[in-house]
Design a protein around this motif. Structure first.
Motif, short mmCIF file in Angstrom:
data_model
loop_
_atom_site.label_atom_id
_atom_site.label_comp_id
_atom_site.label_asym_id
_atom_site.label_seq_id
_atom_site.Cartn_x
_atom_site.Cartn_y
_atom_site.Cartn_z
N GLU A 31 0.81 -1.22 0.00
CA GLU A 31 0.00 0.00 0.00
C GLU A 31 0.84 1.27 0.00
N GLN A 32 2.10 1.15 0.38
CA GLN A 32 2.99 2.32 0.38
C GLN A 32 4.39 1.88 0.00
N PRO A 33 5.23 2.82 -0.44
CA PRO A 33 6.59 2.45 -0.84
C PRO A 33 7.41 1.93 0.35
N PHE A 34 8.37 1.09 0.04
CA PHE A 34 9.31 0.65 1.06
C PHE A 34 10.33 1.77 1.27
N ASP A 35 10.75 1.94 2.51
CA ASP A 35 11.76 2.96 2.81
C ASP A 35 13.13 2.56 2.27
N LEU A 36 13.38 1.26 2.27
CA LEU A 36 14.70 0.77 1.89
C LEU A 36 14.57 -0.62 1.27
N MET A 37 15.33 -0.83 0.19
CA MET A 37 15.44 -2.16 -0.39
C MET A 37 16.89 -2.58 -0.29
N LEU A 38 17.13 -3.69 0.38
CA LEU A 38 18.45 -4.32 0.38
C LEU A 38 18.38 -5.40 -0.67
N CYS A 39 19.23 -5.32 -1.68
CA CYS A 39 19.06 -6.17 -2.85
C CYS A 39 20.37 -6.81 -3.29
N ASP A 40 20.35 -8.12 -3.40
CA ASP A 40 21.48 -8.86 -3.95
C ASP A 40 21.68 -8.44 -5.40
N GLN A 41 22.91 -8.19 -5.80
CA GLN A 41 23.19 -7.80 -7.20
C GLN A 41 23.03 -8.99 -8.13
N CYS A 42 23.38 -10.17 -7.68
CA CYS A 42 23.39 -11.35 -8.55
C CYS A 42 22.17 -12.23 -8.31
N LEU A 43 21.01 -11.72 -8.65
CA LEU A 43 19.78 -12.49 -8.55
C LEU A 43 19.65 -13.39 -9.77
N ALA A 79 12.17 -0.44 -9.41
CA ALA A 79 11.50 -0.09 -8.15
C ALA A 79 11.48 1.42 -7.92
N SER A 80 12.57 2.08 -8.23
CA SER A 80 12.62 3.52 -7.98
C SER A 80 11.82 4.31 -9.01
N ARG A 81 11.86 3.89 -10.26
CA ARG A 81 11.09 4.59 -11.31
C ARG A 81 9.59 4.48 -11.06
N ARG A 82 9.17 3.35 -10.50
CA ARG A 82 7.75 3.16 -10.20
C ARG A 82 7.39 3.63 -8.80
N ARG A 83 8.37 4.20 -8.11
CA ARG A 83 8.20 4.73 -6.76
C ARG A 83 7.76 3.67 -5.74
N TYR A 84 8.30 2.47 -5.91
CA TYR A 84 8.04 1.39 -4.97
C TYR A 84 9.00 1.42 -3.78
N VAL A 85 10.15 2.06 -3.98
CA VAL A 85 11.15 2.19 -2.90
C VAL A 85 11.71 3.60 -2.93
N THR A 86 12.15 4.07 -1.76
CA THR A 86 12.76 5.39 -1.72
C THR A 86 14.28 5.35 -1.74
N ARG A 87 14.87 4.27 -1.22
CA ARG A 87 16.32 4.11 -1.18
C ARG A 87 16.67 2.63 -1.35
N ALA A 88 17.92 2.37 -1.77
CA ALA A 88 18.36 0.99 -1.95
C ALA A 88 19.83 0.83 -1.61
N ILE A 89 20.19 -0.38 -1.23
CA ILE A 89 21.57 -0.78 -0.99
C ILE A 89 21.78 -2.10 -1.71
N LEU A 90 22.85 -2.19 -2.49
CA LEU A 90 23.18 -3.45 -3.15
C LEU A 90 24.01 -4.32 -2.22
N LEU A 91 23.75 -5.61 -2.26
CA LEU A 91 24.51 -6.60 -1.52
C LEU A 91 25.19 -7.50 -2.54
N SER A 92 26.48 -7.78 -2.36
CA SER A 92 27.14 -8.60 -3.36
C SER A 92 28.47 -9.16 -2.89
N GLY A 93 28.83 -10.26 -3.49
CA GLY A 93 30.14 -10.86 -3.28
C GLY A 93 31.09 -10.51 -4.41
#
Length: 131
Positions: free
Chosen positions: A50-62, A74-88
């Motif tokens: 119902e509302q955007p997520f404040d933060l998305m923690l997202c694996d780079q290699c999905l 996610a950001s273009r559709r305003r589903y999240v306001t900020r993101a952090i990539l997680l990766s090895g």
């Protein structure tokens, strides 16, 4: 009792990493976590929210979509306001991804190398959201 009210979407395809990251976030008092295992589930979850997520923690290699592409959707559709990539991935690759995000005006706070360092995670989140 939850210390923080940030709504966090956690996108990670490795079950152990997903669980470990959830435990780490909960230890900091982040209880409003929504874990998903791939980009398809993430998009479906964001659409249903119902509302955007404040933060998305997202694996780079999905398995179904690179993390940075999911951040862009996610950001273009305003589903999240900020993101952090997680990766090895090596640091130089992650720096390139950060540069690409900046060039595309994506709300990427940065990246965290796996395995996650709890001090770095806390620094990124607290410096942005004043928690």
């Amino acid at each position: 009792m939850s210390r923080y009210t940030l709504r966090i979407l956690l996108v990670e395809d490795h079950p152990f990493q997903l669980l470990a990251t959830q435990c780490l976030l909960k230890s900091y008092g982040f209880d409003q976590l929504t874990p998903v295992e791939n980009a398809e589930q993430a998009i479906r979850t964001m659409i249903q929210s119902e509302q955007p997520f404040d933060l998305m923690l997202c694996d780079q290699c999905l398995p179904d979509l690179p993390g940075l592409e999911l951040v862009e959707i996610a950001s273009r559709r305003r589903y999240v306001t900020r993101a952090i990539l997680l990766s090895g991935l090596p640091a130089e690759d992650l720096i390139k991804l950060t540069t690409q995000a900046s060039q595309r005006n994506l709300p990427l706070l940065g990246y965290l190398s796996k395995p996650l360092n709890k001090d770095e995670l806390e620094r990124l989140i607290s410096s942005t959201f004043n928690v």
